[in-house]
Write a protein that holds these residues in place. Structure first.
Motif, mmCIF file in Angstrom:
data_model
loop_
_atom_site.group_PDB
_atom_site.id
_atom_site.type_symbol
_atom_site.label_atom_id
_atom_site.label_comp_id
_atom_site.label_asym_id
_atom_site.label_seq_id
_atom_site.Cartn_x
_atom_site.Cartn_y
_atom_site.Cartn_z
ATOM 1 N N ASN A 42 0.826 -1.214 0.000
ATOM 2 C CA ASN A 42 0.000 0.000 0.000
ATOM 3 C C ASN A 42 0.855 1.257 0.000
ATOM 4 O OD1 ASN A 42 -2.459 -1.277 -0.114
ATOM 5 N ND2 ASN A 42 -2.732 -1.315 2.105
ATOM 6 N N LEU A 45 2.256 1.686 -3.479
ATOM 7 C CA LEU A 45 1.220 2.135 -4.409
ATOM 8 C C LEU A 45 0.850 3.598 -4.186
ATOM 9 C CD1 LEU A 45 -1.082 -1.008 -4.480
ATOM 10 C CD2 LEU A 45 0.393 -0.163 -6.317
ATOM 11 N N ARG A 46 0.773 4.032 -2.931
ATOM 12 C CA ARG A 46 0.480 5.446 -2.650
ATOM 13 C C ARG A 46 1.568 6.346 -3.206
ATOM 14 N NH1 ARG A 46 -0.018 4.444 2.895
ATOM 15 N NH2 ARG A 46 -1.847 3.181 3.131
ATOM 16 N N ARG A 47 2.833 5.950 -3.010
ATOM 17 C CA ARG A 47 3.943 6.757 -3.521
ATOM 18 C C ARG A 47 3.942 6.793 -5.040
ATOM 19 N NH1 ARG A 47 8.890 4.948 0.516
ATOM 20 N NH2 ARG A 47 8.026 5.933 2.377
ATOM 21 N N ALA A 48 3.672 5.656 -5.660
ATOM 22 C CA ALA A 48 3.640 5.605 -7.118
ATOM 23 C C ALA A 48 2.507 6.470 -7.653
ATOM 24 C CB ALA A 48 3.480 4.161 -7.588
ATOM 25 N N THR A 49 1.367 6.426 -7.015
ATOM 26 C CA THR A 49 0.227 7.244 -7.435
ATOM 27 C C THR A 49 0.562 8.724 -7.321
ATOM 28 O OG1 THR A 49 -1.301 5.526 -6.716
ATOM 29 C CG2 THR A 49 -2.205 7.737 -6.996
ATOM 30 N N ALA A 50 1.184 9.115 -6.224
ATOM 31 C CA ALA A 50 1.559 10.517 -6.042
ATOM 32 C C ALA A 50 2.571 10.941 -7.094
ATOM 33 C CB ALA A 50 2.125 10.728 -4.644
ATOM 34 N N TYR A 51 3.545 10.100 -7.365
ATOM 35 C CA TYR A 51 4.569 10.413 -8.357
ATOM 36 C C TYR A 51 3.952 10.546 -9.747
ATOM 37 C CZ TYR A 51 8.554 9.852 -11.455
ATOM 38 O OH TYR A 51 9.484 10.021 -12.445
ATOM 39 N N LEU A 52 3.118 9.588 -10.116
ATOM 40 C CA LEU A 52 2.520 9.616 -11.445
ATOM 41 C C LEU A 52 1.534 10.763 -11.605
ATOM 42 C CD1 LEU A 52 2.013 5.801 -12.025
ATOM 43 C CD2 LEU A 52 3.722 7.300 -13.087
ATOM 44 N N SER A 53 0.818 11.118 -10.545
ATOM 45 C CA SER A 53 -0.112 12.240 -10.652
ATOM 46 C C SER A 53 0.656 13.550 -10.812
ATOM 47 C CB SER A 53 -1.043 12.299 -9.453
ATOM 48 O OG SER A 53 -0.327 12.618 -8.285
ATOM 49 N N GLN A 54 1.817 13.674 -10.197
ATOM 50 C CA GLN A 54 2.643 14.871 -10.359
ATOM 51 C C GLN A 54 3.219 14.938 -11.774
ATOM 52 O OE1 GLN A 54 3.312 17.513 -8.348
ATOM 53 N NE2 GLN A 54 1.727 16.681 -7.014
ATOM 54 N N ASN A 56 1.845 13.952 -14.463
ATOM 55 C CA ASN A 56 0.808 14.260 -15.445
ATOM 56 C C ASN A 56 0.268 15.670 -15.344
ATOM 57 O OD1 ASN A 56 0.876 11.742 -16.673
ATOM 58 N ND2 ASN A 56 -0.526 10.858 -15.182
#
Length: 65
Positions: A42, A45-54, A56
């Motif tokens: 988890n 996944l949270r870190r990856a989501t934050a990285y990918l949202s930044q 984009n």
């Protein structure tokens, strides 16, 4: 004294006396190990989501025009 401890442990394991059985610490360690893996996933996944949202966001670290 050693014999007394063995007898007490046997009574606890048999359920005759209250207390933690000799199996409980092992079961707790295994349960904690099973819980730890999904918690780590988890976090990743949270870190990856934050990285990918930044990545984009327009104008913030994105190489796209």
């Amino acid at each position: 004294m050693t014999l007394w401890k063995w007898m007490r442990r046997a009574d606890i394991d048999d359920g005759t006396k209250p207390g933690k059985t000799s199996q409980e610490p092992t079961e707790l360690r295994e349960a904690r190990r099973r819980i730890k893996l999904p918690e780590q996933a988890n976090v990743v996944l949270r870190r990856a989501t934050a990285y990918l949202s930044q990545a984009n966001l327009p104008g913030k670290g994105s190489t796209r025009s």
